[in-house]
Each structure stands twice: as C-alpha cells, then as structure tokens.
Design a protein around this motif. Structure first.
Motif, PDB file in Angstrom:
ATOM      1  N   LYS A  14       1.425  -3.126   9.290  1.00 34.26           N
ATOM      2  CA  LYS A  14       1.567  -4.437   8.638  1.00 34.26           C
ATOM      3  C   LYS A  14       0.434  -4.729   7.656  1.00 34.26           C
ATOM      4  CE  LYS A  14       4.171  -6.186  12.494  1.00 34.26           C
ATOM      5  NZ  LYS A  14       4.293  -7.116  13.581  1.00 34.26           N
ATOM      6  N   PRO A  15       0.193  -3.815   6.708  1.00 38.03           N
ATOM      7  CA  PRO A  15      -0.886  -4.054   5.742  1.00 38.03           C
ATOM      8  C   PRO A  15      -0.502  -5.147   4.747  1.00 38.03           C
ATOM      9  CG  PRO A  15       0.362  -2.139   5.091  1.00 38.03           C
ATOM     10  CD  PRO A  15       0.907  -2.568   6.441  1.00 38.03           C
ATOM     11  N   LYS A  16      -1.495  -5.769   4.177  1.00 37.48           N
ATOM     12  CA  LYS A  16      -1.257  -6.769   3.136  1.00 37.48           C
ATOM     13  C   LYS A  16      -1.169  -6.113   1.767  1.00 37.48           C
ATOM     14  CE  LYS A  16      -3.444 -10.597   5.540  1.00 37.48           C
ATOM     15  NZ  LYS A  16      -2.262 -11.118   6.121  1.00 37.48           N
ATOM     16  N   LEU A  17      -1.747  -4.915   1.632  1.00 32.61           N
ATOM     17  CA  LEU A  17      -1.775  -4.219   0.354  1.00 32.61           C
ATOM     18  C   LEU A  17      -1.798  -2.718   0.594  1.00 32.61           C
ATOM     19  CD1 LEU A  17      -2.200  -4.340  -2.780  1.00 32.61           C
ATOM     20  CD2 LEU A  17      -4.662  -4.283  -2.281  1.00 32.61           C
ATOM     21  N   ILE A  18      -0.999  -2.002  -0.161  1.00 34.52           N
ATOM     22  CA  ILE A  18      -1.006  -0.531  -0.148  1.00 34.52           C
ATOM     23  C   ILE A  18      -1.166  -0.089  -1.596  1.00 34.52           C
ATOM     24  CG2 ILE A  18       0.283   1.577   0.346  1.00 34.52           C
ATOM     25  CD1 ILE A  18       1.971  -0.103   2.301  1.00 34.52           C
ATOM     26  N   ILE A  19      -2.100   0.791  -1.841  1.00 35.20           N
ATOM     27  CA  ILE A  19      -2.283   1.348  -3.180  1.00 35.20           C
ATOM     28  C   ILE A  19      -1.889   2.813  -3.117  1.00 35.20           C
ATOM     29  CG2 ILE A  19      -3.932   1.909  -4.996  1.00 35.20           C
ATOM     30  CD1 ILE A  19      -5.556  -0.534  -3.997  1.00 35.20           C
ATOM     31  N   VAL A  20      -0.950   3.203  -3.959  1.00 36.58           N
ATOM     32  CA  VAL A  20      -0.507   4.587  -4.019  1.00 36.58           C
ATOM     33  C   VAL A  20      -1.017   5.172  -5.337  1.00 36.58           C
ATOM     34  CG1 VAL A  20       1.472   6.150  -4.024  1.00 36.58           C
ATOM     35  CG2 VAL A  20       1.554   4.025  -2.686  1.00 36.58           C
ATOM     36  N   ASP A  21      -2.015   5.997  -5.234  1.00 40.22           N
ATOM     37  CA  ASP A  21      -2.577   6.674  -6.403  1.00 40.22           C
ATOM     38  C   ASP A  21      -2.055   8.096  -6.332  1.00 40.22           C
ATOM     39  OD1 ASP A  21      -4.049   7.781  -8.422  1.00 40.22           O
ATOM     40  OD2 ASP A  21      -6.002   7.395  -7.518  1.00 40.22           O
ATOM     41  N   SER A  22      -1.042   8.393  -7.114  1.00 41.20           N
ATOM     42  CA  SER A  22      -0.370   9.666  -6.941  1.00 41.20           C
ATOM     43  C   SER A  22       0.229  10.163  -8.247  1.00 41.20           C
ATOM     44  CB  SER A  22       0.733   9.506  -5.890  1.00 41.20           C
ATOM     45  OG  SER A  22       1.258  10.757  -5.527  1.00 41.20           O
ATOM     46  N   GLU A  23       0.876  11.287  -8.155  1.00 40.54           N
ATOM     47  CA  GLU A  23       1.587  11.893  -9.275  1.00 40.54           C
ATOM     48  C   GLU A  23       3.067  11.552  -9.127  1.00 40.54           C
ATOM     49  OE1 GLU A  23       2.119  16.407 -11.068  1.00 40.54           O
ATOM     50  OE2 GLU A  23       1.127  16.110  -9.151  1.00 40.54           O
ATOM     51  N   PHE A  24       3.690  11.137 -10.225  1.00 37.71           N
ATOM     52  CA  PHE A  24       5.114  10.803 -10.207  1.00 37.71           C
ATOM     53  C   PHE A  24       5.826  11.520 -11.332  1.00 37.71           C
ATOM     54  CE2 PHE A  24       2.973   7.269  -8.186  1.00 37.71           C
ATOM     55  CZ  PHE A  24       3.722   7.133  -7.032  1.00 37.71           C
ATOM     56  N   MET A  25       7.056  11.887 -11.044  1.00 40.65           N
ATOM     57  CA  MET A  25       7.887  12.566 -12.010  1.00 40.65           C
ATOM     58  C   MET A  25       8.585  11.531 -12.888  1.00 40.65           C
ATOM     59  SD  MET A  25      10.821  15.372 -11.060  1.00 40.65           S
ATOM     60  CE  MET A  25      11.183  14.450  -9.612  1.00 40.65           C
ATOM     61  N   ARG A  26       8.552  11.733 -14.186  1.00 43.00           N
ATOM     62  CA  ARG A  26       9.235  10.832 -15.112  1.00 43.00           C
ATOM     63  C   ARG A  26      10.660  11.343 -15.318  1.00 43.00           C
ATOM     64  NH1 ARG A  26       5.980   7.182 -17.728  1.00 43.00           N
ATOM     65  NH2 ARG A  26       3.762   7.574 -17.502  1.00 43.00           N
ATOM     66  N   TRP A  78       4.370  -1.526 -10.371  1.00 41.86           N
ATOM     67  CA  TRP A  78       3.879  -0.315 -11.013  1.00 41.86           C
ATOM     68  C   TRP A  78       2.756  -0.686 -11.957  1.00 41.86           C
ATOM     69  CZ3 TRP A  78       5.281   4.100  -9.064  1.00 41.86           C
ATOM     70  CH2 TRP A  78       6.543   4.236  -8.496  1.00 41.86           C
ATOM     71  N   VAL A  79       1.682   0.053 -11.919  1.00 39.38           N
ATOM     72  CA  VAL A  79       0.589  -0.122 -12.868  1.00 39.38           C
ATOM     73  C   VAL A  79       0.249   1.258 -13.412  1.00 39.38           C
ATOM     74  CG1 VAL A  79      -1.788  -0.853 -13.209  1.00 39.38           C
ATOM     75  CG2 VAL A  79      -0.321  -2.104 -11.612  1.00 39.38           C
ATOM     76  N   ASP A  80       0.493   1.448 -14.692  1.00 37.33           N
ATOM     77  CA  ASP A  80       0.155   2.713 -15.341  1.00 37.33           C
ATOM     78  C   ASP A  80      -1.278   2.595 -15.857  1.00 37.33           C
ATOM     79  OD1 ASP A  80      -0.178   4.977 -16.879  1.00 37.33           O
ATOM     80  OD2 ASP A  80       1.723   4.763 -17.943  1.00 37.33           O
ATOM     81  N   TRP A  81      -2.196   3.268 -15.194  1.00 33.40           N
ATOM     82  CA  TRP A  81      -3.605   3.192 -15.536  1.00 33.40           C
ATOM     83  C   TRP A  81      -3.831   3.561 -17.000  1.00 33.40           C
ATOM     84  CZ3 TRP A  81      -7.600   1.113 -13.139  1.00 33.40           C
ATOM     85  CH2 TRP A  81      -8.886   1.471 -13.517  1.00 33.40           C
ATOM     86  N   LYS A  86      -8.840   0.343 -22.288  1.00 36.21           N
ATOM     87  CA  LYS A  86     -10.028   0.939 -21.646  1.00 36.21           C
ATOM     88  C   LYS A  86     -11.008  -0.117 -21.142  1.00 36.21           C
ATOM     89  CE  LYS A  86      -9.698   5.425 -23.598  1.00 36.21           C
ATOM     90  NZ  LYS A  86     -10.333   6.651 -23.823  1.00 36.21           N
ATOM     91  N   ASP A  87     -11.111  -1.257 -21.822  1.00 41.01           N
ATOM     92  CA  ASP A  87     -12.027  -2.298 -21.359  1.00 41.01           C
ATOM     93  C   ASP A  87     -11.437  -3.128 -20.225  1.00 41.01           C
ATOM     94  OD1 ASP A  87     -10.142  -3.579 -22.927  1.00 41.01           O
ATOM     95  OD2 ASP A  87     -11.575  -4.892 -23.917  1.00 41.01           O
ATOM     96  N   ASP A  88     -10.176  -2.827 -19.825  1.00 45.09           N
ATOM     97  CA  ASP A  88      -9.519  -3.545 -18.721  1.00 45.09           C
ATOM     98  C   ASP A  88      -9.364  -2.647 -17.492  1.00 45.09           C
ATOM     99  OD1 ASP A  88      -8.315  -5.734 -17.473  1.00 45.09           O
ATOM    100  OD2 ASP A  88      -6.312  -5.110 -18.090  1.00 45.09           O
ATOM    101  N   ARG A  89     -10.084  -1.569 -17.441  1.00 43.71           N
ATOM    102  CA  ARG A  89     -10.025  -0.640 -16.307  1.00 43.71           C
ATOM    103  C   ARG A  89     -11.229  -0.870 -15.405  1.00 43.71           C
ATOM    104  NH1 ARG A  89      -8.311   5.014 -19.258  1.00 43.71           N
ATOM    105  NH2 ARG A  89      -6.504   4.179 -20.339  1.00 43.71           N
ATOM    106  N   ARG A  90     -11.190  -1.974 -14.695  1.00 46.29           N
ATOM    107  CA  ARG A  90     -12.312  -2.384 -13.855  1.00 46.29           C
ATOM    108  C   ARG A  90     -12.201  -1.890 -12.424  1.00 46.29           C
ATOM    109  NH1 ARG A  90     -10.635  -6.776 -16.689  1.00 46.29           N
ATOM    110  NH2 ARG A  90      -9.545  -7.523 -14.856  1.00 46.29           N
ATOM    111  N   GLY A  91     -11.135  -1.275 -12.075  1.00 49.02           N
ATOM    112  CA  GLY A  91     -10.943  -0.873 -10.688  1.00 49.02           C
ATOM    113  C   GLY A  91     -10.075  -1.872  -9.944  1.00 49.02           C
ATOM    114  N   VAL A  92     -10.035  -1.754  -8.655  1.00 48.60           N
ATOM    115  CA  VAL A  92      -9.172  -2.582  -7.820  1.00 48.60           C
ATOM    116  C   VAL A  92     -10.030  -3.481  -6.956  1.00 48.60           C
ATOM    117  CG1 VAL A  92      -7.424  -2.533  -6.004  1.00 48.60           C
ATOM    118  CG2 VAL A  92      -7.419  -0.782  -7.783  1.00 48.60           C
TER     119      VAL A  92
END
Length: 97
Positions: A14-26, A78-81, A86-92
C-alpha cells in the motif's frame, strides 16, 4: 522479468508513491520484448542460477505498462526525463502528509 507479479507484491505494501525508472519499448501495442544481456554487468539483469553468463529481461511497451497499472488499480503519470528542460531536472521529492 515478471513486472506484473512485482507490482502485485508492491501493491500489498500500500505505498503512496511508486517510481519506475526503467526502459520502455516505444511500440503502439501492448507487448513485452525479451532480450538477453551479460549477467556480469551490475547494471543488467541478475543471474537466476550460479554461473549464468547471460540473463533474460523483459522490456514492456508503454501500453503494456499501462494495462498492468490499470489492472492493479494504480493511478500513474508518465514523465519523460529527456523531454524536460535541463533546468527543470531537479530530481524527485515528496512531502509526507
């Protein structure tokens, strides 16, 4: 390789947040692509038995991931890093209630 089972187990926590940092097929369809990679590289899939040189991993399409999340009742975004400035890549960050 079994992402659905992994997310099913995560759901039980029952997490409040899950971050999936992975490779996805387009690919427009819901599918998983299987690839093999060297198990000796720490960034690759882990071996399933002692001495295994190549491990199999599954790369899901975006639509496959969407189906899994929907089936488990997850709300996701979905968030495409690379699409972020570049100045909005502050992390999570997350504020606990």
């Amino acid at each position: 390789m079994d992402r659905f089972r992994l997310f099913l187990l995560i759901r039980k926590l029952k997490p409040k947040l899950i971050i999936v940092d992975s490779e996805f097929m387009r690919h427009p369809e819901s599918m998983m692509m299987l690839v093999s990679e060297l198990a000796s590289n720490v960034l690759n899939a882990i071996p399933q038995y002692e001495g295994q040189e190549r491990a199999i991993k599954a790369i899901p399409s975006f639509k496959a991931m969407w189906h899994m999340a929907e089936a488990l009742g997850f709300i996701f975004e979905w968030v495409d890093w690379n699409a972020r400035a570049k100045d909005d890549r502050r992390g999570v960050s997350y504020q606990w209630p």
